[in-house]
Scaffold this motif. Structure first.
Motif, PDB file in Angstrom:
ATOM      1  N   PRO A  28       0.812  -1.220   0.000  1.00 12.22           N
ATOM      2  CA  PRO A  28       0.000   0.000   0.000  1.00 12.22           C
ATOM      3  C   PRO A  28       0.841   1.265   0.000  1.00 12.22           C
ATOM      4  N   THR A  29       1.991   1.257   0.692  1.00 15.59           N
ATOM      5  CA  THR A  29       2.855   2.426   0.708  1.00 15.59           C
ATOM      6  C   THR A  29       3.392   2.705  -0.690  1.00 15.59           C
ATOM      7  N   ALA A  30       3.841   1.670  -1.381  1.00 12.87           N
ATOM      8  CA  ALA A  30       4.353   1.854  -2.735  1.00 12.87           C
ATOM      9  C   ALA A  30       3.257   2.349  -3.662  1.00 12.87           C
ATOM     10  N   ALA A  31       2.064   1.810  -3.512  1.00  8.55           N
ATOM     11  CA  ALA A  31       0.951   2.237  -4.361  1.00  8.55           C
ATOM     12  C   ALA A  31       0.618   3.704  -4.105  1.00  8.55           C
ATOM     13  N   ARG A  32       0.655   4.119  -2.842  1.00  6.93           N
ATOM     14  CA  ARG A  32       0.379   5.514  -2.527  1.00  6.93           C
ATOM     15  C   ARG A  32       1.450   6.433  -3.096  1.00  6.93           C
ATOM     16  N   ALA A  33       2.708   5.998  -3.066  1.00  9.83           N
ATOM     17  CA  ALA A  33       3.803   6.830  -3.552  1.00  9.83           C
ATOM     18  C   ALA A  33       3.650   7.107  -5.044  1.00  9.83           C
ATOM     19  N   GLU A  34       3.023   6.199  -5.763  1.00 13.22           N
ATOM     20  CA  GLU A  34       2.869   6.369  -7.192  1.00 13.22           C
ATOM     21  C   GLU A  34       1.507   6.926  -7.584  1.00 13.22           C
ATOM     22  N   ALA A  35       0.672   7.233  -6.620  1.00  6.78           N
ATOM     23  CA  ALA A  35      -0.646   7.784  -6.930  1.00  6.78           C
ATOM     24  C   ALA A  35      -0.474   9.162  -7.568  1.00  6.78           C
ATOM     25  N   PRO A  36      -1.297   9.482  -8.556  1.00  2.20           N
ATOM     26  CA  PRO A  36      -1.181  10.792  -9.195  1.00  2.20           C
ATOM     27  C   PRO A  36      -1.476  11.929  -8.215  1.00  2.20           C
ATOM     28  N   ILE A  37      -0.832  13.048  -8.453  1.00  2.00           N
ATOM     29  CA  ILE A  37      -1.033  14.236  -7.625  1.00  2.00           C
ATOM     30  C   ILE A  37      -2.325  14.900  -8.081  1.00  2.00           C
ATOM     31  N   SER A  38      -3.278  15.035  -7.169  1.00  7.45           N
ATOM     32  CA  SER A  38      -4.537  15.685  -7.539  1.00  7.45           C
ATOM     33  C   SER A  38      -4.285  17.186  -7.690  1.00  7.45           C
ATOM     34  N   THR A  39      -4.735  17.709  -8.809  1.00  4.44           N
ATOM     35  CA  THR A  39      -4.407  19.081  -9.193  1.00  4.44           C
ATOM     36  C   THR A  39      -5.638  19.761  -9.789  1.00  4.44           C
ATOM     37  N   ALA A  40      -5.693  21.069  -9.655  1.00  4.57           N
ATOM     38  CA  ALA A  40      -6.743  21.864 -10.299  1.00  4.57           C
ATOM     39  C   ALA A  40      -6.096  23.081 -10.938  1.00  4.57           C
ATOM     40  N   VAL A  41      -6.511  23.390 -12.150  1.00  2.00           N
ATOM     41  CA  VAL A  41      -6.091  24.637 -12.792  1.00  2.00           C
ATOM     42  C   VAL A  41      -7.106  25.686 -12.345  1.00  2.00           C
ATOM     43  N   LEU A  42      -6.644  26.628 -11.528  1.00  5.33           N
ATOM     44  CA  LEU A  42      -7.563  27.610 -10.956  1.00  5.33           C
ATOM     45  C   LEU A  42      -7.928  28.726 -11.921  1.00  5.33           C
ATOM     46  N   ASN A  43      -6.952  29.164 -12.700  1.00  2.00           N
ATOM     47  CA  ASN A  43      -7.260  30.291 -13.578  1.00  2.00           C
ATOM     48  C   ASN A  43      -6.220  30.400 -14.680  1.00  2.00           C
ATOM     49  N   THR A  44      -6.562  31.149 -15.686  1.00  3.60           N
ATOM     50  CA  THR A  44      -5.633  31.501 -16.752  1.00  3.60           C
ATOM     51  C   THR A  44      -5.700  33.015 -16.929  1.00  3.60           C
ATOM     52  N   TYR A  45      -4.574  33.565 -17.348  1.00  3.72           N
ATOM     53  CA  TYR A  45      -4.509  35.010 -17.548  1.00  3.72           C
ATOM     54  C   TYR A  45      -3.863  35.284 -18.891  1.00  3.72           C
ATOM     55  N   PHE A  46      -4.443  36.221 -19.612  1.00  2.00           N
ATOM     56  CA  PHE A  46      -3.868  36.666 -20.870  1.00  2.00           C
ATOM     57  C   PHE A  46      -3.566  38.143 -20.730  1.00  2.00           C
ATOM     58  N   GLN A  47      -2.288  38.466 -20.740  1.00  2.00           N
ATOM     59  CA  GLN A  47      -1.865  39.853 -20.621  1.00  2.00           C
ATOM     60  C   GLN A  47      -1.480  40.357 -22.007  1.00  2.00           C
ATOM     61  N   ASN A  48      -2.318  41.191 -22.551  1.00  2.00           N
ATOM     62  CA  ASN A  48      -2.089  41.760 -23.873  1.00  2.00           C
ATOM     63  C   ASN A  48      -1.489  43.151 -23.668  1.00  2.00           C
ATOM     64  N   ASP A  49      -0.184  43.261 -23.865  1.00  2.00           N
ATOM     65  CA  ASP A  49       0.514  44.528 -23.603  1.00  2.00           C
ATOM     66  C   ASP A  49       0.099  45.674 -24.522  1.00  2.00           C
ATOM     67  N   HIS A  50      -0.588  45.352 -25.608  1.00  3.64           N
ATOM     68  CA  HIS A  50      -0.994  46.396 -26.553  1.00  3.64           C
ATOM     69  C   HIS A  50      -2.483  46.282 -26.895  1.00  3.64           C
ATOM     70  N   ALA A  51      -3.269  45.958 -25.895  1.00  2.02           N
ATOM     71  CA  ALA A  51      -4.704  45.743 -26.101  1.00  2.02           C
ATOM     72  C   ALA A  51      -5.413  46.983 -26.634  1.00  2.02           C
ATOM     73  N   GLU A  52      -4.898  48.160 -26.294  1.00  6.41           N
ATOM     74  CA  GLU A  52      -5.556  49.376 -26.774  1.00  6.41           C
ATOM     75  C   GLU A  52      -5.410  49.546 -28.289  1.00  6.41           C
ATOM     76  N   TRP A  53      -4.365  48.960 -28.878  1.00  6.87           N
ATOM     77  CA  TRP A  53      -4.177  49.054 -30.335  1.00  6.87           C
ATOM     78  C   TRP A  53      -4.649  47.801 -31.055  1.00  6.87           C
ATOM     79  N   VAL A  54      -4.400  46.644 -30.438  1.00  4.88           N
ATOM     80  CA  VAL A  54      -4.801  45.371 -31.048  1.00  4.88           C
ATOM     81  C   VAL A  54      -5.524  44.568 -29.964  1.00  4.88           C
ATOM     82  N   PRO A  55      -6.837  44.678 -29.897  1.00  2.00           N
ATOM     83  CA  PRO A  55      -7.596  43.987 -28.844  1.00  2.00           C
ATOM     84  C   PRO A  55      -7.400  42.467 -28.895  1.00  2.00           C
ATOM     85  N   THR A  56      -7.568  41.854 -27.755  1.00  2.00           N
ATOM     86  CA  THR A  56      -7.481  40.396 -27.661  1.00  2.00           C
ATOM     87  C   THR A  56      -8.539  39.779 -28.556  1.00  2.00           C
ATOM     88  N   SER A  57      -8.117  38.827 -29.350  1.00  2.00           N
ATOM     89  CA  SER A  57      -9.031  38.226 -30.321  1.00  2.00           C
ATOM     90  C   SER A  57      -9.689  36.961 -29.769  1.00  2.00           C
TER      91      SER A  57
END
Length: 187
Positions: A28-57
């Motif tokens: 059981p210890t070996a099985a636990r060591a190889e268990a996948p790490i539970s993960t969540a992607v909380l957010n994504t961010y898109f930083q458009n440095d020139h959004a005022e001239w070329v808006p995010t598409s």
């Protein structure tokens, strides 16, 4: 003389029983060591440095979503990670909160709420139509320490370059870093 073979047999029997018990206890210890790490992607961010001239598409928004899908898919296929979806009500609060990594530990609070071991967020900075960079961050929910932070630059604002960058980052820096490390620890 008759006691001696019996004594050896009992030691052998005891030894075999002890080894069997240890082996069963270790599985059981070996099985636990190889268990996948539970993960969540909380957010994504898109930083458009020139959004005022070329808006995010809309194409850039789709690329961001496809990048997250590729990120999660590659890590899940490795068997090292499993991803848990974020409840829409929690996602709404995350979206309204400060940026992950700049919110005094809010990412760990959200991770505990979602019930995962690690949280991740991805940022893409668009410097120009030619120069962009992808940043991936992962934090351990229990310790609050950042366990992964890497940035890669990409050239060209198209589907292919975005996909190539996230695949390169995951493959080289997350899944197979030792494959790319030269003797002496240099990459």
């Amino acid at each position: 003389m008759t006691n001696e073979p019996t004594h050896r047999l009992s030691i052998r029997t005891f030894g075999a029983s002890l080894l069997a018990a240890l082996a069963v206890g270790l599985v059981p210890t070996a099985a636990r060591a190889e268990a996948p790490i539970s993960t969540a992607v909380l957010n994504t961010y898109f930083q458009n440095d020139h959004a005022e001239w070329v808006p995010t598409s809309e194409a850039e928004r789709k690329r961001m979503s496809a990048m997250v899908d590729t990120f999660k898919s590659m890590l899940e296929k490795s068997g090292k990670y499993s991803f848990k979806p974020v409840d829409p009500a929690v996602q709404e609060r995350i979206t309204q909160d400060q940026k992950m990594g700049e919110c005094a530990g809010c990412e760990t609070r959200y991770g505990k709420e979602v019930g995962v071991d690690q949280v991740a967020w991805i940022e893409v900075q668009k410097v120009s139509e030619l120069i962009l960079n992808v940043n991936v961050y992962m934090t351990d929910v229990t310790t609050g320490k950042q366990v992964f932070m890497k940035s890669v630059d990409l050239r060209g604002n198209n589907d292919e370059s975005w996909q190539h960058s996230i695949k390169f980052l995951v493959k080289r820096y997350m899944l197979n870093p030792e494959q790319y490390t030269q003797p002496g620890g240099k990459t």
